[in-house]
Design a protein around this motif. Structure first.
Motif, PDB file in Angstrom:
ATOM      1  N   ARG A 276       0.877  -1.167   0.000  1.00 28.06           N
ATOM      2  CA  ARG A 276       0.000   0.000   0.000  1.00 28.06           C
ATOM      3  C   ARG A 276       0.915   1.217   0.000  1.00 28.06           C
ATOM      4  NH1 ARG A 276      -5.122   1.926   1.237  1.00 28.06           N
ATOM      5  NH2 ARG A 276      -5.147   3.915   2.334  1.00 28.06           N
ATOM      6  N   CYS A 277       0.959   1.925  -1.135  1.00 26.40           N
ATOM      7  CA  CYS A 277       1.925   3.001  -1.319  1.00 26.40           C
ATOM      8  C   CYS A 277       1.278   4.373  -1.133  1.00 26.40           C
ATOM      9  CB  CYS A 277       2.544   2.927  -2.712  1.00 26.40           C
ATOM     10  SG  CYS A 277       3.443   1.399  -3.031  1.00 26.40           S
ATOM     11  N   PHE A 278       2.098   5.324  -0.756  1.00 25.49           N
ATOM     12  CA  PHE A 278       1.629   6.700  -0.615  1.00 25.49           C
ATOM     13  C   PHE A 278       2.762   7.630  -0.984  1.00 25.49           C
ATOM     14  CE2 PHE A 278       2.601   4.598   3.353  1.00 25.49           C
ATOM     15  CZ  PHE A 278       3.618   5.370   3.905  1.00 25.49           C
ATOM     16  N   ASP A 279       2.399   8.803  -1.500  1.00 25.81           N
ATOM     17  CA  ASP A 279       3.395   9.754  -1.978  1.00 25.81           C
ATOM     18  C   ASP A 279       3.898  10.642  -0.851  1.00 25.81           C
ATOM     19  OD1 ASP A 279       1.464  11.736  -1.580  1.00 25.81           O
ATOM     20  OD2 ASP A 279       0.967  11.911  -3.716  1.00 25.81           O
ATOM     21  N   SER A 280       4.741  11.623  -1.207  1.00 22.15           N
ATOM     22  CA  SER A 280       5.375  12.459  -0.192  1.00 22.15           C
ATOM     23  C   SER A 280       4.397  13.366   0.541  1.00 22.15           C
ATOM     24  CB  SER A 280       6.475  13.305  -0.829  1.00 22.15           C
ATOM     25  OG  SER A 280       5.943  14.119  -1.859  1.00 22.15           O
ATOM     26  N   ALA A 281       3.190  13.504  -0.014  1.00 25.16           N
ATOM     27  CA  ALA A 281       2.161  14.286   0.664  1.00 25.16           C
ATOM     28  C   ALA A 281       1.223  13.400   1.483  1.00 25.16           C
ATOM     29  CB  ALA A 281       1.352  15.091  -0.357  1.00 25.16           C
ATOM     30  N   GLY A 282       1.498  12.100   1.521  1.00 24.94           N
ATOM     31  CA  GLY A 282       0.673  11.185   2.295  1.00 24.94           C
ATOM     32  C   GLY A 282      -0.538  10.659   1.569  1.00 24.94           C
ATOM     33  N   ARG A 283      -0.624  10.918   0.255  1.00 26.12           N
ATOM     34  CA  ARG A 283      -1.780  10.482  -0.517  1.00 26.12           C
ATOM     35  C   ARG A 283      -1.588   9.053  -1.010  1.00 26.12           C
ATOM     36  NH1 ARG A 283      -1.314  15.941  -3.968  1.00 26.12           N
ATOM     37  NH2 ARG A 283       0.726  14.926  -4.185  1.00 26.12           N
ATOM     38  N   PHE A 284      -2.646   8.273  -0.899  1.00 24.67           N
ATOM     39  CA  PHE A 284      -2.616   6.893  -1.358  1.00 24.67           C
ATOM     40  C   PHE A 284      -2.391   6.836  -2.866  1.00 24.67           C
ATOM     41  CE2 PHE A 284      -5.307   3.483  -3.263  1.00 24.67           C
ATOM     42  CZ  PHE A 284      -4.528   2.394  -2.899  1.00 24.67           C
ATOM     43  N   VAL A 285      -1.588   5.875  -3.317  1.00 19.54           N
ATOM     44  CA  VAL A 285      -1.300   5.657  -4.741  1.00 19.54           C
ATOM     45  C   VAL A 285      -1.899   4.317  -5.133  1.00 19.54           C
ATOM     46  CG1 VAL A 285       0.483   5.413  -6.490  1.00 19.54           C
ATOM     47  CG2 VAL A 285       0.834   6.976  -4.565  1.00 19.54           C
ATOM     48  N   ASP A 286      -2.862   4.324  -6.050  1.00 21.62           N
ATOM     49  CA  ASP A 286      -3.558   3.085  -6.388  1.00 21.62           C
ATOM     50  C   ASP A 286      -2.820   2.223  -7.400  1.00 21.62           C
ATOM     51  OD1 ASP A 286      -3.994   4.904  -8.489  1.00 21.62           O
ATOM     52  OD2 ASP A 286      -5.905   3.967  -9.014  1.00 21.62           O
ATOM     53  N   ASP A 287      -1.943   2.841  -8.243  1.00 25.12           N
ATOM     54  CA  ASP A 287      -1.225   2.095  -9.272  1.00 25.12           C
ATOM     55  C   ASP A 287       0.120   2.761  -9.492  1.00 25.12           C
ATOM     56  OD1 ASP A 287      -0.464   1.207 -12.149  1.00 25.12           O
ATOM     57  OD2 ASP A 287      -2.242  -0.013 -11.706  1.00 25.12           O
ATOM     58  N   LEU A 288       1.179   1.948  -9.654  1.00 21.17           N
ATOM     59  CA  LEU A 288       2.518   2.509  -9.821  1.00 21.17           C
ATOM     60  C   LEU A 288       2.646   3.341 -11.081  1.00 21.17           C
ATOM     61  CD1 LEU A 288       4.867  -0.396  -8.649  1.00 21.17           C
ATOM     62  CD2 LEU A 288       4.080   1.607  -7.363  1.00 21.17           C
ATOM     63  N   SER A 289       1.764   3.142 -12.047  1.00 19.16           N
ATOM     64  CA  SER A 289       1.852   3.917 -13.289  1.00 19.16           C
ATOM     65  C   SER A 289       1.510   5.384 -13.078  1.00 19.16           C
ATOM     66  CB  SER A 289       0.928   3.325 -14.349  1.00 19.16           C
ATOM     67  OG  SER A 289      -0.423   3.445 -13.954  1.00 19.16           O
ATOM     68  N   ARG A 290       1.014   5.757 -11.914  1.00 17.68           N
ATOM     69  CA  ARG A 290       0.718   7.168 -11.652  1.00 17.68           C
ATOM     70  C   ARG A 290       1.986   8.011 -11.654  1.00 17.68           C
ATOM     71  NH1 ARG A 290      -3.748   5.639 -13.244  1.00 17.68           N
ATOM     72  NH2 ARG A 290      -5.264   4.804 -11.792  1.00 17.68           N
ATOM     73  N   ALA A 291       3.130   7.385 -11.374  1.00 17.22           N
ATOM     74  CA  ALA A 291       4.390   8.131 -11.349  1.00 17.22           C
ATOM     75  C   ALA A 291       4.820   8.463 -12.770  1.00 17.22           C
ATOM     76  CB  ALA A 291       5.470   7.315 -10.654  1.00 17.22           C
ATOM     77  N   THR A 292       5.154   9.717 -13.010  1.00 10.46           N
ATOM     78  CA  THR A 292       5.562  10.150 -14.344  1.00 10.46           C
ATOM     79  C   THR A 292       6.920  10.834 -14.329  1.00 10.46           C
ATOM     80  OG1 THR A 292       4.395  12.253 -14.082  1.00 10.46           O
ATOM     81  CG2 THR A 292       3.186  10.427 -15.118  1.00 10.46           C
ATOM     82  N   ARG A 293       7.608  10.815 -13.200  1.00  5.23           N
ATOM     83  CA  ARG A 293       8.903  11.474 -13.092  1.00  5.23           C
ATOM     84  C   ARG A 293       9.925  10.505 -12.509  1.00  5.23           C
ATOM     85  NH1 ARG A 293       8.732  17.116 -13.343  1.00  5.23           N
ATOM     86  NH2 ARG A 293      10.582  17.321 -12.046  1.00  5.23           N
TER      87      ARG A 293
END
Length: 472
Positions: A276-293
């Motif tokens: 269960r992943c979350f970004d630097s702002a604490g928001r849940f990430v549902d799929d790794l493809s959301r990362a674009t950088r």
């Protein structure tokens, strides 16, 4: 101990450090300090850029290589024979090398053959004592390459299905993974499939009466690596609708790894978990493809799998929306630099406005983070040289960086990358449009072994490799 969102957000200083994906060309870029690759130099120290030069056409029509490199066919489905007399099975996939002593190299080679045996001209032979399900066509073979060049091949396990990437262990065995969810009575099978099995390349007796390691779950397994320090196993799942999961298995308290010990575990031993992943702002990430950088870092918590044997629902379907982080076509893995490199082959609908042709992530178990190391833009011309797509099997090179087997559209390559983010071709399939699969170096680092999946060819590639890897 899990890494809380609060902890991760407080610690994160990397949220703005990414490098934007440049254009739609087949870009392969890595985050700073991700890999220990060095630029290639001539023997007199002259820098010549990444790679080994252009690929030269092969008069034999099989493998284009840079000048100074050569290849040898070790096994070929329907042509070479096992020591028992049967033909080498087809559809080579994941492979790894082991030191056989006295200059001998042993390779264990998966054969990705799914469904009933009648479907395939050259299934893995049903060698007595080494068969799990006599209805299944897959399995793996052991290939011995002696110092004098003599090659011998025999069955390591038979009667398994769709044996895909797999992975080696620190104790010198091979974990072969079934990329299927077929149950007994489905697709001609007489036993349940979708498991991991251990194969010992040095001891045929240890492979007799093969049994699945049910503690590692039943799903469409792709690859597996072992954390040699902590004892965790990390596993990828290549599945869709919904997308598959990156798994972690934690051994039970007091368990010690070693040859054959995984096979002694109870079916529910340890904990099988999904991220269960979350970004630097604490928001849940549902799929790794959301990362674009490139350089994106996600914190990771681990969530227990409710029913690892998938008795009523496939493992990936046991989680509702918002519970776990998924990824498209999770493929090969390799342990290196204190963590696990893992491939997510491509994304389309999952990543609106930022479709890509593949990514490589790095899981750091100490920091409990996933970092995007590689992002490949959509390949605009799959038939053009120098464009790559669909990363699949990978290995960490002893000469720096990664070597990647390409499973995309058009031309198929083995390609590498330096830590400066530049790619270079290592080989091109000139026989057909089949993908490259298993890729691994010999224990001494002098030979690169790779497979062309169909019809099934295991190759040994040698040449003027430069610059050994500095990081352990």
């Amino acid at each position: 101990m899990s890494l809380s969102r609060r902890d991760f957000v407080g610690q994160s200083a990397l949220s703005g450090a990414g490098i934007a994906l440049a254009g739609s060309v087949g870009v392969f870029a890595s985050a700073p300090n991700a890999l220990a690759a060095e630029e290639i130099t001539t023997p007199d120290g002259e820098a010549v850029g990444p790679g080994y030069g252009p690929l030269l056409p092969d008069p034999g029509g099989l493998l284009a290589l840079p000048a100074g490199f050569s290849y040898r066919v070790l096994t070929r489905a329907g042509e070479t024979r096992l020591e028992s007399g049967e033909f080498t099975p087809s559809h080579h996939d994941g492979t790894a090398t082991f030191d056989g002593g006295r200059g001998t190299v042993l390779l264990v080679n998966n054969h990705e053959l799914g469904g009933p045996r009648s479907r395939w001209e050259h299934p893995v032979p049903l060698t007595e004592g080494l068969v799990y399900d006599p209805a299944a066509a897959g399995g793996c073979t052991v290939v011995e390459v002696r110092r004098d060049g003599h090659v011998t091949e025999w069955v390591g396990i038979a009667g398994t299905a769709t044996n895909c990437a797999g992975g080696s262990t620190p104790w010198g065995t091979w974990l072969t993974c079934e990329e299927t969810e077929d149950r007994a009575g489905e697709n001609g099978m007489t036993k349940d499939h979708g498991y991991v099995f251990e194969v010992d390349p040095l001891d045929e007796r240890a492979n007799r009466d093969p049994q699945p390691i049910k503690a590692l779950g039943r799903y469409a397994h792709e690859a597996v690596v072992v954390d040699p320090g902590r004892g965790h196993l990390y596993l990828t799942e290549d599945a869709a609708r919904p997308n598959g999961l990156f798994h972690r298995w934690t051994p039970p308290e007091g368990f010690r790894h070693g040859r054959g010990r995984l096979g002694t575990l109870a079916d529910d031993a340890g904990r099988l978990q999904a991220p269960r992943c979350f970004d630097s702002a604490g928001r849940f990430v549902d799929d790794l493809s959301r990362a674009t950088r490139i350089g994106t870092v996600y914190g990771v918590d681990w969530v227990d799998v409710p029913d690892r044997d998938a008795r009523t629902l496939p493992v990936r379907k046991q989680f509702g929306e918002g519970e776990v982080t998924r990824a498209r076509k999770l493929e090969g893995m390799w342990w290196g630099d204190g963590g696990a490199y893992l491939v997510s082959s491509y994304a389309r609908s999952e990543s609106p406005g930022a479709a890509h042709d593949g990514a490589v992530w790095f899981y750091d178990p100490k920091r409990r983070t996933l970092t995007l190391k590689v992002l490949i833009g959509v390949n605009p011309d799959p038939e053009a040289e120098g464009h790559f797509d669909g990363p699949d099997n990978i290995t960490v090179s002893p000469y720096g960086g990664l070597v990647v087997a390409e499973d995309g559209e058009g031309l198929s390559h083995l390609f590498g990358a330096t830590d400066s983010g530049r790619t270079y071709p290592l080989a091109r399939n000139e026989l057909n449009d089949s993908e490259f699969t298993g890729v691994t170096f010999s224990p001494d680092g002098r030979t690169l072994y790779a497979c062309i999946q169909s019809p099934g060819i295991l190759l040994a590639i040698t040449g003027p490799w430069k610059r050994r890897r500095q990081k352990s």
